[in-house]
Design a protein around this motif. Structure first.
Motif, PDB file in Angstrom:
ATOM      1  N   LYS A 157       0.976  -1.097   0.127  1.00  0.00           N
ATOM      2  CA  LYS A 157      -0.091   0.117   0.016  1.00  0.00           C
ATOM      3  C   LYS A 157       0.853   1.133   0.065  1.00  0.00           C
ATOM      4  CE  LYS A 157      -3.904   0.009   2.375  1.00  0.00           C
ATOM      5  NZ  LYS A 157      -4.810  -0.064   1.459  1.00  0.00           N
ATOM      6  N   PRO A 158       0.403   2.496  -0.512  1.00  0.00           N
ATOM      7  CA  PRO A 158       1.010   3.484  -0.260  1.00  0.00           C
ATOM      8  C   PRO A 158       1.863   3.660   0.967  1.00  0.00           C
ATOM      9  CG  PRO A 158      -0.857   3.918  -1.903  1.00  0.00           C
ATOM     10  CD  PRO A 158      -0.970   2.654  -1.223  1.00  0.00           C
ATOM     11  N   GLY A 159       3.073   4.165   1.161  1.00  0.00           N
ATOM     12  CA  GLY A 159       3.746   4.532   2.407  1.00  0.00           C
ATOM     13  C   GLY A 159       3.829   3.088   3.002  1.00  0.00           C
ATOM     14  N   GLY A 160       3.827   2.000   2.366  1.00  0.00           N
ATOM     15  CA  GLY A 160       4.393   0.871   2.739  1.00  0.00           C
ATOM     16  C   GLY A 160       5.909   0.800   2.808  1.00  0.00           C
ATOM     17  N   LEU A 161       6.280  -0.226   3.836  1.00  0.00           N
ATOM     18  CA  LEU A 161       7.737  -0.557   3.717  1.00  0.00           C
ATOM     19  C   LEU A 161       8.337  -1.843   3.455  1.00  0.00           C
ATOM     20  CD1 LEU A 161      10.419   0.425   5.893  1.00  0.00           C
ATOM     21  CD2 LEU A 161       9.246  -1.342   7.398  1.00  0.00           C
ATOM     22  N   LEU A 162       9.480  -2.020   2.570  1.00  0.00           N
ATOM     23  CA  LEU A 162      10.320  -3.256   2.857  1.00  0.00           C
ATOM     24  C   LEU A 162      11.545  -2.947   3.502  1.00  0.00           C
ATOM     25  CD1 LEU A 162      10.995  -5.903   0.931  1.00  0.00           C
ATOM     26  CD2 LEU A 162      11.939  -4.569  -0.781  1.00  0.00           C
ATOM     27  N   LEU A 163      11.679  -4.105   4.214  1.00  0.00           N
ATOM     28  CA  LEU A 163      13.150  -4.316   4.855  1.00  0.00           C
ATOM     29  C   LEU A 163      13.746  -5.233   4.192  1.00  0.00           C
ATOM     30  CD1 LEU A 163      14.763  -3.371   7.264  1.00  0.00           C
ATOM     31  CD2 LEU A 163      13.991  -5.346   8.491  1.00  0.00           C
ATOM     32  N   LEU A 164      14.950  -4.920   3.575  1.00  0.00           N
ATOM     33  CA  LEU A 164      15.839  -5.787   2.703  1.00  0.00           C
ATOM     34  C   LEU A 164      16.974  -5.886   3.234  1.00  0.00           C
ATOM     35  CD1 LEU A 164      16.353  -7.359   0.450  1.00  0.00           C
ATOM     36  CD2 LEU A 164      16.949  -5.397  -0.973  1.00  0.00           C
ATOM     37  N   SER A 165      17.465  -6.975   3.818  1.00  0.00           N
ATOM     38  CA  SER A 165      18.723  -7.393   4.682  1.00  0.00           C
ATOM     39  C   SER A 165      19.422  -8.255   3.793  1.00  0.00           C
ATOM     40  CB  SER A 165      18.502  -7.881   5.825  1.00  0.00           C
ATOM     41  OG  SER A 165      17.811  -7.121   6.630  1.00  0.00           O
ATOM     42  N   GLU A 166      20.933  -8.160   3.345  1.00  0.00           N
ATOM     43  CA  GLU A 166      21.620  -8.830   2.694  1.00  0.00           C
ATOM     44  C   GLU A 166      23.131  -8.862   2.907  1.00  0.00           C
ATOM     45  OE1 GLU A 166      20.339 -10.158  -1.222  1.00  0.00           O
ATOM     46  OE2 GLU A 166      19.172 -10.630   0.299  1.00  0.00           O
ATOM     47  N   LYS A 167      23.647 -10.267   2.449  1.00  0.00           N
ATOM     48  CA  LYS A 167      25.122 -10.092   2.353  1.00  0.00           C
ATOM     49  C   LYS A 167      25.322  -9.293   1.277  1.00  0.00           C
ATOM     50  CE  LYS A 167      29.194 -13.039   3.113  1.00  0.00           C
ATOM     51  NZ  LYS A 167      29.662 -14.395   3.223  1.00  0.00           N
ATOM     52  N   VAL A 168      26.250  -8.577   0.898  1.00  0.00           N
ATOM     53  CA  VAL A 168      26.501  -7.784  -0.060  1.00  0.00           C
ATOM     54  C   VAL A 168      28.202  -7.730  -0.506  1.00  0.00           C
ATOM     55  CG1 VAL A 168      24.639  -6.033   0.264  1.00  0.00           C
ATOM     56  CG2 VAL A 168      27.082  -5.668   1.330  1.00  0.00           C
ATOM     57  N   ARG A 169      28.441  -7.337  -1.610  1.00  0.00           N
ATOM     58  CA  ARG A 169      29.885  -7.462  -2.186  1.00  0.00           C
ATOM     59  C   ARG A 169      30.217  -5.944  -2.244  1.00  0.00           C
ATOM     60  NH1 ARG A 169      27.553  -9.200  -7.123  1.00  0.00           N
ATOM     61  NH2 ARG A 169      28.245  -7.795  -8.846  1.00  0.00           N
ATOM     62  N   LYS A 209      24.323 -16.021  -4.156  1.00  0.00           N
ATOM     63  CA  LYS A 209      25.147 -14.860  -4.978  1.00  0.00           C
ATOM     64  C   LYS A 209      24.824 -13.602  -4.466  1.00  0.00           C
ATOM     65  CE  LYS A 209      26.360 -18.339  -8.070  1.00  0.00           C
ATOM     66  NZ  LYS A 209      27.612 -18.745  -8.004  1.00  0.00           N
ATOM     67  N   THR A 210      25.724 -12.757  -4.209  1.00  0.00           N
ATOM     68  CA  THR A 210      25.544 -11.506  -3.600  1.00  0.00           C
ATOM     69  C   THR A 210      25.418 -10.436  -4.576  1.00  0.00           C
ATOM     70  OG1 THR A 210      28.114 -11.276  -3.187  1.00  0.00           O
ATOM     71  CG2 THR A 210      26.715 -12.171  -1.363  1.00  0.00           C
ATOM     72  N   ASP A 211      24.911  -9.333  -4.196  1.00  0.00           N
ATOM     73  CA  ASP A 211      25.016  -8.253  -5.142  1.00  0.00           C
ATOM     74  C   ASP A 211      25.666  -6.775  -4.374  1.00  0.00           C
ATOM     75  OD1 ASP A 211      23.548  -9.200  -7.181  1.00  0.00           O
ATOM     76  OD2 ASP A 211      21.735  -8.697  -5.967  1.00  0.00           O
ATOM     77  N   THR A 212      25.972  -5.920  -5.188  1.00  0.00           N
ATOM     78  CA  THR A 212      26.655  -4.712  -4.601  1.00  0.00           C
ATOM     79  C   THR A 212      25.511  -3.928  -3.946  1.00  0.00           C
ATOM     80  OG1 THR A 212      26.324  -3.250  -6.863  1.00  0.00           O
ATOM     81  CG2 THR A 212      28.371  -4.545  -6.444  1.00  0.00           C
ATOM     82  N   ILE A 213      25.552  -2.944  -3.150  1.00  0.00           N
ATOM     83  CA  ILE A 213      24.435  -2.039  -2.774  1.00  0.00           C
ATOM     84  C   ILE A 213      23.797  -1.213  -3.570  1.00  0.00           C
ATOM     85  CG2 ILE A 213      24.114  -0.078  -1.172  1.00  0.00           C
ATOM     86  CD1 ILE A 213      25.892  -1.436   0.949  1.00  0.00           C
ATOM     87  N   ASP A 214      24.961  -0.622  -4.635  1.00  0.00           N
ATOM     88  CA  ASP A 214      24.223   0.063  -5.761  1.00  0.00           C
ATOM     89  C   ASP A 214      23.273  -0.631  -6.737  1.00  0.00           C
ATOM     90  OD1 ASP A 214      25.929   1.940  -5.179  1.00  0.00           O
ATOM     91  OD2 ASP A 214      27.303   1.597  -6.558  1.00  0.00           O
TER      92      ASP A 214
END
Length: 244
Positions: A157-169, A209-214
């Protein structure tokens, strides 16, 4: 999750290494494994509670995608103050969900938690105010990640939140190696041997498979989130907040 069993899965030499899998052995020791392997895990969970107080909307769904033993689901239930909400916890490991159900049944709460055994690629996201991807997207094939984020954004919904935690490179190869070394030192400090560190790294090579923060920010923008930002990072582990 007191009296947790100690993770010794990779403590003895393994002649033929198989890919890491969230099976019964992992489910049994998972609380110990994640506490000793993921820096800042408790900080992320604590902050999810604060975010739930701010972003949960009445009569909506809160999703925990890749819920493992239900720590994020329980944190959302503990901190949800909105009426007529439902938490939908999803994992594709029956062994993890079996233990997750036991953990959920051990704590009382007003917000119901539904468990679904399926791949998150197959989960419908509807009428959501909060979605959690806590170290989950990294186990999804990279070519499927954008579609999952698109689906989450569409279902929030509008104003909704995603919390995304990851191992990154890191973008820099030398900085990336430094962060990996520091993380390995973190694991040594928590009692893991060189053999355990090496064997688990080999087991994870093909499945995580890790991704960059960008790249994470790029995907979130493309999915339709109005803004995203890193609120926490420790070594090569980070957590991102994205707002619909």
């Amino acid at each position: 999750m007191t009296n947790r069993l100690t993770d010794t899965i990779y403590s003895s030499p393994i002649e033929q290494m198989s890919d890491f899998n969230f099976d019964q052995r992992v489910a049994e020791v998972f609380p110990d494994m994640i506490q000793r392997s993921v820096p800042g895990y408790q900080t992320i969970l604590h902050t999810l509670g604060l975010l739930t107080e701010r972003y949960a909307q009445a009569e909506t769904n809160l999703y925990d995608l890749g819920c493992s033993l239900g720590a994020a689901s329980l944190m959302m239930r503990r901190h949800n103050t909105q009426s007529h909400c439902k938490i939908i916890a999803v994992d594709n490991s029956e062994a993890m969900l079996e233990r997750c159900q036991h953990h959920i049944d051990s704590y009382r709460g007003d917000t119901p938690i539904e468990l679904h055994c399926q791949n998150i690629q197959d989960t419908e996201i509807t009428n959501a105010s909060i979605v959690v991807l806590n170290f989950t997207l990294q186990f999804v094939p990279p070519e499927q990640r954008q579609a999952i984020l698109n689906k989450i954004a569409a279902g929030l919904k509008p104003g909704g939140l995603l919390l995304l935690s990851e191992k990154v490179r890191d973008n820099s190869a030398s900085m990336n190696e430094l962060l990996i070394d520091l993380h390995h030192e973190f694991k040594r400090t928590n009692g893991y041997s060189e053999l355990e560190i090496s064997q688990k790294r080999t087991a994870l090579e093909n499945v995580m498979k890790t991704d960059t923060i960008d790249l994470h920010h790029q995907r979130l923008s493309e999915a339709g989130f109005s803004e995203s930002g890193v609120w926490y990072q420790s070594y090569n582990f980070c957590s991102i907040i994205a707002i619909k």
